[in-house]
Write an enzyme that holds these catalytic residues in place. Sequence first.
Site, PDB file in Angstrom:
ATOM      1  N   LYS A  23      94.156  62.006  18.774  1.00 58.18           N
ATOM      2  CA  LYS A  23      95.152  61.090  19.329  1.00 58.18           C
ATOM      3  C   LYS A  23      96.436  61.084  18.501  1.00 58.18           C
ATOM      4  O   LYS A  23      97.538  61.159  19.028  1.00 58.18           O
ATOM      5  CB  LYS A  23      94.550  59.682  19.378  1.00 58.18           C
ATOM      6  N   ASP A 122      98.850  48.106  18.135  1.00 55.96           N
ATOM      7  CA  ASP A 122      97.753  47.414  17.461  1.00 55.96           C
ATOM      8  C   ASP A 122      98.170  46.134  16.754  1.00 55.96           C
ATOM      9  O   ASP A 122      99.247  46.056  16.190  1.00 55.96           O
ATOM     10  CB  ASP A 122      97.161  48.330  16.371  1.00 55.96           C
TER      11      ASP A 122
END
Length: 436
Positions: A23, A122
Amino acid sequence: MSSAFEVRGGNRLKGEIIPQGAKNEALQIISAVMLTPEKVTIHNIPDIVDVNLLIELLGDAGVKINRITRDKCEFQADDIDQAYLQSADFKKKSGRLRGSVMIAGPLLARFGKALIPKPGGDKIGRRRLDTHIIGFEKLGARFNYESDDNYFRLEAPGGLKGTYMLLDEPSVTGTANIVMAAVLAQGTTTIYNAACEPYLQQLCKMLNSMGARISGVGSNLLTIEGVTSLGGCQHTMLPDMIEIGSFIGLAAMTQSELTIKNAGVESLGIIPDKFRSLGIQLEIRGNDIYIPSQESYEIQTFLDGSILTISDHPWPGFTPDLLSIVLVVATQAKGSVMIHQKMFESRLFFVDKLIDMGAQIVLCDPHRAVVIGLGRQHPLRGITMSSPDIRAGVSLLIAALSAEGKSTIQNIDQIDRGYQYIDERLRNLGADIKRV
Protein backbone atom coordinates in the site's frame (compact mmCIF):
# COMPACT_ATOMS: atom_id res chain seq x y z
CA MET A 1 -24.08 2.54 8.16
CA SER A 2 -20.58 1.11 7.97
CA SER A 3 -20.17 -2.65 7.98
CA ALA A 4 -18.61 -4.81 10.69
CA PHE A 5 -16.78 -8.13 10.95
CA GLU A 6 -18.31 -10.89 13.03
CA VAL A 7 -15.55 -13.27 14.10
CA ARG A 8 -15.73 -16.55 16.00
CA GLY A 9 -12.28 -17.24 17.32
CA GLY A 10 -10.41 -20.40 18.21
CA ASN A 11 -10.05 -22.00 14.76
CA ARG A 12 -6.59 -23.16 13.74
CA LEU A 13 -5.91 -21.95 10.22
CA LYS A 14 -4.01 -23.82 7.55
CA GLY A 15 -2.83 -23.18 4.03
CA GLU A 16 -1.11 -20.65 1.80
CA ILE A 17 -1.71 -16.92 1.49
CA ILE A 18 -0.27 -14.46 -1.02
CA PRO A 19 0.38 -10.93 0.26
CA GLN A 20 -1.06 -7.99 -1.68
CA GLY A 21 1.08 -5.29 -3.30
CA ALA A 22 2.50 -2.75 -0.86
CA LYS A 23 0.00 0.00 0.00
CA ASN A 24 2.65 2.54 1.02
CA GLU A 25 4.58 1.97 -2.20
CA ALA A 26 1.43 2.16 -4.34
CA LEU A 27 0.54 5.71 -3.31
CA GLN A 28 3.99 6.99 -4.36
CA ILE A 29 4.35 4.91 -7.52
CA ILE A 30 0.89 5.83 -8.82
CA SER A 31 1.54 9.53 -8.16
CA ALA A 32 4.78 9.32 -10.15
CA VAL A 33 2.86 8.60 -13.38
CA MET A 34 2.09 12.35 -13.44
CA LEU A 35 5.77 13.05 -14.19
CA THR A 36 5.62 11.88 -17.82
CA PRO A 37 3.27 12.21 -20.80
CA GLU A 38 4.22 8.64 -21.81
CA LYS A 39 2.49 5.40 -20.86
CA VAL A 40 3.37 3.79 -17.49
CA THR A 41 2.26 0.23 -16.66
CA ILE A 42 2.12 -0.82 -13.00
CA HIS A 43 1.79 -4.41 -11.77
CA ASN A 44 0.80 -5.89 -8.37
CA ILE A 45 -1.49 -3.00 -7.38
CA PRO A 46 -3.38 -3.68 -4.13
CA ASP A 47 -7.17 -3.47 -4.64
CA ILE A 48 -7.85 -1.32 -1.57
CA VAL A 49 -9.84 1.83 -0.88
CA ASP A 50 -6.93 4.30 -0.50
CA VAL A 51 -5.30 3.18 -3.76
CA ASN A 52 -8.56 3.05 -5.74
CA LEU A 53 -9.46 6.59 -4.59
CA LEU A 54 -6.07 7.88 -5.76
CA ILE A 55 -6.50 6.22 -9.17
CA GLU A 56 -9.97 7.75 -9.42
CA LEU A 57 -8.57 11.19 -8.52
CA LEU A 58 -5.93 10.92 -11.27
CA GLY A 59 -8.68 9.92 -13.72
CA ASP A 60 -10.69 13.02 -12.75
CA ALA A 61 -7.56 15.11 -13.41
CA GLY A 62 -7.35 13.83 -16.98
CA VAL A 63 -4.94 10.89 -16.67
CA LYS A 64 -5.98 8.12 -19.10
CA ILE A 65 -6.48 4.95 -17.08
CA ASN A 66 -6.77 1.43 -18.42
CA ARG A 67 -7.24 -1.00 -15.52
CA ILE A 68 -6.49 -4.24 -17.34
CA THR A 69 -7.04 -6.35 -14.20
CA ARG A 70 -7.51 -5.23 -10.59
CA ASP A 71 -3.75 -5.54 -10.02
CA LYS A 72 -2.46 -4.25 -13.38
CA CYS A 73 -3.09 -0.78 -14.75
CA GLU A 74 -1.84 1.48 -17.56
CA PHE A 75 -1.63 5.22 -16.96
CA GLN A 76 -0.97 8.03 -19.41
CA ALA A 77 -0.77 11.62 -18.18
CA ASP A 78 -0.44 13.36 -21.56
CA ASP A 79 -3.47 15.62 -21.20
CA ILE A 80 -3.80 16.83 -17.60
CA ASP A 81 -6.76 19.08 -16.80
CA GLN A 82 -4.99 21.97 -15.03
CA ALA A 83 -8.24 23.72 -14.17
CA TYR A 84 -9.58 20.63 -12.39
CA LEU A 85 -6.47 20.53 -10.17
CA GLN A 86 -7.41 23.97 -8.80
CA SER A 87 -11.16 23.24 -8.52
CA ALA A 88 -13.43 22.85 -5.50
CA ASP A 89 -14.18 19.25 -6.50
CA PHE A 90 -10.46 18.40 -6.46
CA LYS A 91 -10.09 20.06 -3.05
CA LYS A 92 -12.98 18.07 -1.66
CA LYS A 93 -11.83 14.71 -3.04
CA SER A 94 -8.14 15.08 -2.29
CA GLY A 95 -8.90 16.27 1.24
CA ARG A 96 -10.45 12.89 2.03
CA LEU A 97 -7.38 10.99 0.91
CA ARG A 98 -4.09 11.18 2.76
CA GLY A 99 -2.14 9.83 -0.25
CA SER A 100 -3.19 12.77 -2.45
CA VAL A 101 -0.32 14.76 -0.91
CA MET A 102 1.99 12.66 -3.11
CA ILE A 103 0.87 14.21 -6.39
CA ALA A 104 2.19 17.65 -5.33
CA GLY A 105 5.84 16.84 -6.15
CA PRO A 106 5.10 15.60 -9.69
CA LEU A 107 2.72 18.50 -10.44
CA LEU A 108 5.14 21.11 -9.14
CA ALA A 109 7.98 19.60 -11.17
CA ARG A 110 6.05 19.31 -14.39
CA PHE A 111 3.63 22.26 -14.32
CA GLY A 112 5.06 24.65 -11.71
CA LYS A 113 2.02 24.63 -9.42
CA ALA A 114 0.14 22.34 -7.02
CA LEU A 115 -2.44 22.37 -4.25
CA ILE A 116 -1.97 20.24 -1.13
CA PRO A 117 -4.83 19.48 1.26
CA LYS A 118 -4.16 19.50 4.97
CA PRO A 119 -3.95 15.78 5.76
CA GLY A 120 -6.84 13.50 6.73
CA GLY A 121 -6.66 9.70 7.10
CA ASP A 122 -5.68 7.79 10.22
CA LYS A 123 -6.37 9.00 13.74
CA ILE A 124 -2.86 8.29 15.00
CA GLY A 125 -1.82 11.74 16.06
CA ARG A 126 -0.39 14.68 14.15
CA ARG A 127 1.07 14.01 10.75
CA ARG A 128 2.92 17.09 9.68
CA LEU A 129 3.55 18.23 6.14
CA ASP A 130 6.50 20.42 7.15
CA THR A 131 9.10 18.11 5.57
CA HIS A 132 7.28 18.22 2.21
CA ILE A 133 6.70 21.99 2.17
CA ILE A 134 10.18 22.97 3.41
CA GLY A 135 11.73 20.63 0.81
CA PHE A 136 9.69 22.23 -1.98
CA GLU A 137 10.67 25.69 -0.71
CA LYS A 138 14.35 24.78 -0.84
CA LEU A 139 13.86 23.74 -4.48
CA GLY A 140 12.51 27.23 -5.16
CA ALA A 141 8.74 26.89 -4.70
CA ARG A 142 6.67 29.49 -2.84
CA PHE A 143 3.70 28.51 -0.73
CA ASN A 144 0.62 30.12 0.78
CA TYR A 145 -1.61 28.53 3.37
CA GLU A 146 -5.27 29.23 2.58
CA SER A 147 -6.93 28.86 5.95
CA ASP A 148 -10.50 29.30 4.70
CA ASP A 149 -10.38 25.90 3.00
CA ASN A 150 -7.37 24.25 4.66
CA TYR A 151 -5.07 24.26 1.64
CA PHE A 152 -1.44 24.87 0.81
CA ARG A 153 -0.97 26.51 -2.60
CA LEU A 154 2.48 25.91 -4.11
CA GLU A 155 3.96 27.76 -7.07
CA ALA A 156 7.30 27.68 -8.85
CA PRO A 157 6.90 30.09 -11.76
CA GLY A 158 10.65 30.10 -12.48
CA GLY A 159 10.89 26.28 -12.33
CA LEU A 160 12.62 24.27 -9.59
CA LYS A 161 16.38 24.48 -8.97
CA GLY A 162 18.54 21.73 -7.48
CA THR A 163 20.05 22.35 -4.05
CA TYR A 164 21.45 20.63 -0.93
CA MET A 165 19.01 19.87 1.87
CA LEU A 166 19.13 18.12 5.23
CA LEU A 167 15.67 16.83 6.20
CA ASP A 168 14.49 17.45 9.75
CA GLU A 169 13.14 13.89 9.87
CA PRO A 170 13.50 10.95 7.46
CA SER A 171 9.86 11.12 6.38
CA VAL A 172 9.04 8.46 3.76
CA THR A 173 6.31 10.46 2.02
CA GLY A 174 8.29 13.69 2.42
CA THR A 175 11.40 12.17 0.84
CA ALA A 176 9.34 10.64 -1.98
CA ASN A 177 7.59 13.92 -2.74
CA ILE A 178 10.85 15.88 -2.79
CA VAL A 179 12.55 13.24 -4.98
CA MET A 180 9.68 13.39 -7.50
CA ALA A 181 9.96 17.19 -7.61
CA ALA A 182 13.77 17.12 -7.89
CA VAL A 183 14.05 14.67 -10.83
CA LEU A 184 12.87 17.43 -13.23
CA ALA A 185 14.58 20.37 -11.43
CA GLN A 186 17.52 22.22 -12.99
CA GLY A 187 20.86 21.08 -11.60
CA THR A 188 21.71 18.66 -8.81
CA THR A 189 19.72 18.05 -5.61
CA THR A 190 21.28 16.33 -2.61
CA ILE A 191 18.97 15.04 0.11
CA TYR A 192 20.62 14.02 3.41
CA ASN A 193 18.71 12.18 6.16
CA ALA A 194 16.52 10.82 3.36
CA ALA A 195 14.18 7.93 4.17
CA CYS A 196 15.57 4.65 2.82
CA GLU A 197 12.53 2.34 3.14
CA PRO A 198 12.06 -0.29 0.40
CA TYR A 199 9.06 1.75 -0.83
CA LEU A 200 11.36 4.65 -1.55
CA GLN A 201 14.01 2.43 -3.13
CA GLN A 202 11.27 1.12 -5.44
CA LEU A 203 10.22 4.65 -6.36
CA CYS A 204 13.83 5.61 -7.18
CA LYS A 205 14.28 2.45 -9.29
CA MET A 206 11.09 3.26 -11.18
CA LEU A 207 12.14 6.90 -11.76
CA ASN A 208 15.60 5.78 -12.95
CA SER A 209 13.96 3.39 -15.41
CA MET A 210 11.99 6.43 -16.71
CA GLY A 211 15.27 8.28 -17.31
CA ALA A 212 15.88 10.02 -13.96
CA ARG A 213 19.43 10.12 -12.55
CA ILE A 214 19.23 9.23 -8.87
CA SER A 215 22.21 7.73 -7.03
CA GLY A 216 22.63 6.58 -3.43
CA VAL A 217 19.38 4.58 -3.55
CA GLY A 218 18.96 2.58 -0.32
CA SER A 219 21.13 5.00 1.67
CA ASN A 220 20.14 8.16 3.54
CA LEU A 221 22.07 10.39 1.12
CA LEU A 222 20.40 10.73 -2.27
CA THR A 223 21.89 12.63 -5.19
CA ILE A 224 19.53 13.60 -8.01
CA GLU A 225 20.79 15.12 -11.24
CA GLY A 226 17.85 16.88 -12.85
CA VAL A 227 16.76 15.86 -16.36
CA THR A 228 14.47 17.75 -18.76
CA SER A 229 11.88 14.99 -19.24
CA LEU A 230 10.99 11.44 -18.25
CA GLY A 231 9.64 8.55 -20.35
CA GLY A 232 7.28 5.65 -19.72
CA CYS A 233 8.13 2.38 -17.95
CA GLN A 234 6.84 -0.89 -16.48
CA HIS A 235 7.00 -1.31 -12.70
CA THR A 236 6.09 -4.17 -10.35
CA MET A 237 5.37 -3.37 -6.73
CA LEU A 238 6.81 -5.26 -3.78
CA PRO A 239 4.56 -7.43 -1.60
CA ASP A 240 3.22 -5.55 1.42
CA MET A 241 5.61 -6.15 4.33
CA ILE A 242 3.02 -4.98 6.86
CA GLU A 243 0.62 -7.64 5.62
CA ILE A 244 3.40 -10.24 5.78
CA GLY A 245 4.16 -9.29 9.39
CA SER A 246 0.43 -9.41 10.18
CA PHE A 247 0.20 -12.98 8.80
CA ILE A 248 3.25 -14.15 10.78
CA GLY A 249 1.62 -12.81 13.96
CA LEU A 250 -1.76 -14.30 13.02
CA ALA A 251 -0.22 -17.77 12.52
CA ALA A 252 1.50 -17.70 15.91
CA MET A 253 -1.53 -16.47 17.84
CA THR A 254 -3.95 -18.97 16.31
CA GLN A 255 -1.43 -21.89 16.49
CA SER A 256 -1.75 -22.21 12.72
CA GLU A 257 0.49 -23.66 10.04
CA LEU A 258 0.76 -21.07 7.28
CA THR A 259 2.90 -20.48 4.22
CA ILE A 260 3.20 -16.89 3.01
CA LYS A 261 3.95 -17.15 -0.71
CA ASN A 262 6.08 -14.70 -2.74
CA ALA A 263 6.97 -12.67 0.34
CA GLY A 264 9.74 -10.52 -1.20
CA VAL A 265 12.02 -11.90 1.49
CA GLU A 266 15.08 -9.82 0.59
CA SER A 267 13.13 -6.60 1.22
CA LEU A 268 11.85 -7.52 4.70
CA GLY A 269 14.91 -6.29 6.57
CA ILE A 270 14.70 -6.89 10.31
CA ILE A 271 11.01 -7.96 10.36
CA PRO A 272 11.49 -11.77 10.50
CA ASP A 273 14.04 -11.41 13.33
CA LYS A 274 11.69 -9.26 15.43
CA PHE A 275 9.03 -11.98 15.26
CA ARG A 276 11.67 -14.60 16.09
CA SER A 277 12.53 -12.58 19.22
CA LEU A 278 8.94 -13.23 20.38
CA GLY A 279 9.72 -16.95 20.10
CA ILE A 280 7.92 -17.48 16.80
CA GLN A 281 9.50 -20.14 14.60
CA LEU A 282 9.55 -19.26 10.95
CA GLU A 283 11.50 -20.65 8.04
CA ILE A 284 12.49 -18.79 4.92
CA ARG A 285 12.02 -21.17 1.98
CA GLY A 286 13.22 -19.43 -1.16
CA ASN A 287 10.86 -16.46 -1.47
CA ASP A 288 8.23 -17.98 0.86
CA ILE A 289 7.90 -17.89 4.64
CA TYR A 290 6.72 -21.07 6.38
CA ILE A 291 5.33 -20.78 9.92
CA PRO A 292 4.78 -24.14 11.63
CA SER A 293 1.94 -24.67 14.09
CA GLN A 294 3.32 -23.86 17.55
CA GLU A 295 1.68 -24.76 20.85
CA SER A 296 3.49 -21.91 22.61
CA TYR A 297 6.13 -19.27 22.00
CA GLU A 298 8.39 -17.59 24.54
CA ILE A 299 9.64 -14.00 24.37
CA GLN A 300 13.41 -13.83 24.47
CA THR A 301 15.23 -11.52 26.85
CA PHE A 302 18.26 -9.39 26.05
CA LEU A 303 21.60 -11.16 26.55
CA ASP A 304 22.01 -9.74 30.06
CA GLY A 305 18.59 -11.12 31.02
CA SER A 306 16.76 -7.78 31.00
CA ILE A 307 13.27 -7.46 29.54
CA LEU A 308 13.03 -7.20 25.77
CA THR A 309 12.07 -3.80 24.34
CA ILE A 310 10.72 -3.52 20.80
CA SER A 311 10.60 0.01 19.40
CA ASP A 312 10.08 1.56 16.00
CA HIS A 313 12.82 3.25 14.05
CA PRO A 314 13.29 4.62 10.56
CA TRP A 315 14.37 1.93 8.06
CA PRO A 316 16.36 -0.28 8.30
CA GLY A 317 14.96 -0.29 11.85
CA PHE A 318 11.59 -1.80 12.73
CA THR A 319 8.57 -0.20 11.03
CA PRO A 320 6.01 1.52 13.33
CA ASP A 321 3.21 -0.07 11.28
CA LEU A 322 3.99 -3.48 12.79
CA LEU A 323 4.20 -2.47 16.46
CA SER A 324 0.44 -2.91 17.00
CA ILE A 325 0.74 -6.43 15.56
CA VAL A 326 3.73 -7.31 17.78
CA LEU A 327 1.86 -5.99 20.82
CA VAL A 328 -1.15 -8.22 20.17
CA VAL A 329 0.98 -11.29 19.45
CA ALA A 330 2.90 -10.77 22.72
CA THR A 331 -0.31 -11.09 24.77
CA GLN A 332 -0.37 -14.86 24.16
CA ALA A 333 3.39 -15.45 24.43
CA LYS A 334 5.25 -16.52 27.57
CA GLY A 335 7.22 -13.65 29.07
CA SER A 336 7.11 -9.86 29.03
CA VAL A 337 8.01 -7.18 26.52
CA MET A 338 7.99 -3.39 26.47
CA ILE A 339 6.52 -1.93 23.26
CA HIS A 340 7.79 1.59 22.64
CA GLN A 341 5.98 3.49 19.88
CA LYS A 342 8.15 6.56 19.27
CA MET A 343 6.75 8.05 16.09
CA PHE A 344 3.00 8.46 16.70
CA GLU A 345 1.44 9.53 19.95
CA SER A 346 -1.89 7.76 19.73
CA ARG A 347 -1.12 4.47 18.04
CA LEU A 348 -1.41 2.56 21.32
CA PHE A 349 -4.91 3.76 22.22
CA PHE A 350 -6.44 0.48 21.07
CA VAL A 351 -4.93 -1.51 23.97
CA ASP A 352 -7.95 -0.80 26.17
CA LYS A 353 -9.90 -3.14 23.86
CA LEU A 354 -7.29 -5.87 24.37
CA ILE A 355 -7.48 -5.35 28.15
CA ASP A 356 -11.28 -5.79 27.90
CA MET A 357 -10.56 -9.10 26.13
CA GLY A 358 -8.45 -10.22 29.09
CA ALA A 359 -4.92 -9.28 28.01
CA GLN A 360 -2.45 -8.20 30.68
CA ILE A 361 -1.09 -4.87 29.47
CA VAL A 362 0.16 -1.85 31.37
CA LEU A 363 -0.20 1.31 29.28
CA CYS A 364 2.57 3.46 30.73
CA ASP A 365 1.93 6.57 28.62
CA PRO A 366 0.81 7.32 25.03
CA HIS A 367 4.06 5.85 23.68
CA ARG A 368 4.81 2.81 25.84
CA ALA A 369 3.04 -0.36 26.87
CA VAL A 370 4.30 -3.37 28.83
CA VAL A 371 2.74 -6.66 27.74
CA ILE A 372 2.78 -9.51 30.24
CA GLY A 373 2.40 -12.66 28.17
CA LEU A 374 0.20 -15.29 29.82
CA GLY A 375 1.41 -18.21 27.69
CA ARG A 376 -2.19 -19.05 26.70
CA GLN A 377 -3.25 -19.80 30.32
CA HIS A 378 -6.14 -17.41 29.82
CA PRO A 379 -7.31 -17.15 26.21
CA LEU A 380 -8.67 -13.76 25.15
CA ARG A 381 -12.47 -13.49 25.12
CA GLY A 382 -14.54 -12.06 22.30
CA ILE A 383 -16.01 -8.57 22.69
CA THR A 384 -17.54 -5.82 20.52
CA MET A 385 -15.00 -3.18 19.50
CA SER A 386 -14.23 -0.50 16.95
CA SER A 387 -11.10 0.08 14.88
CA PRO A 388 -9.34 3.48 15.24
CA ASP A 389 -6.78 3.04 12.44
CA ILE A 390 -5.73 0.55 9.75
CA ARG A 391 -3.02 -1.29 11.72
CA ALA A 392 -4.89 -1.38 15.02
CA GLY A 393 -7.87 -2.72 13.08
CA VAL A 394 -5.95 -5.73 11.86
CA SER A 395 -4.36 -6.23 15.29
CA LEU A 396 -7.85 -6.41 16.80
CA LEU A 397 -8.91 -8.79 14.03
CA ILE A 398 -5.97 -11.09 14.87
CA ALA A 399 -6.90 -10.89 18.57
CA ALA A 400 -10.51 -11.81 17.73
CA LEU A 401 -9.44 -14.81 15.61
CA SER A 402 -7.50 -16.19 18.58
CA ALA A 403 -10.16 -15.36 21.21
CA GLU A 404 -12.87 -17.58 22.68
CA GLY A 405 -16.38 -16.82 21.52
CA LYS A 406 -17.71 -14.14 19.21
CA SER A 407 -16.18 -10.73 18.53
CA THR A 408 -17.69 -7.90 16.53
CA ILE A 409 -15.32 -5.37 14.99
CA GLN A 410 -16.98 -2.15 13.89
CA ASN A 411 -15.65 0.64 11.64
CA ILE A 412 -13.95 -1.90 9.36
CA ASP A 413 -13.72 0.71 6.59
CA GLN A 414 -10.42 1.45 8.34
CA ILE A 415 -9.28 -2.14 7.68
CA ASP A 416 -10.51 -2.06 4.06
CA ARG A 417 -8.41 1.05 3.47
CA GLY A 418 -5.28 -1.07 3.82
CA TYR A 419 -6.06 -4.77 3.36
CA GLN A 420 -7.72 -6.24 0.26
CA TYR A 421 -10.53 -8.84 0.62
CA ILE A 422 -9.07 -9.71 4.04
CA ASP A 423 -12.21 -11.58 5.21
CA GLU A 424 -12.36 -13.72 2.06
CA ARG A 425 -8.64 -14.55 2.19
CA LEU A 426 -8.83 -15.53 5.87
CA ARG A 427 -11.94 -17.67 5.25
CA ASN A 428 -9.93 -19.61 2.65
CA LEU A 429 -7.52 -20.53 5.47
CA GLY A 430 -10.37 -21.73 7.72
CA ALA A 431 -11.21 -18.57 9.70
CA ASP A 432 -14.78 -18.03 10.85
CA ILE A 433 -15.30 -14.42 9.78
CA LYS A 434 -18.18 -12.71 8.09
CA ARG A 435 -19.00 -9.20 6.98
CA VAL A 436 -22.32 -7.92 8.36
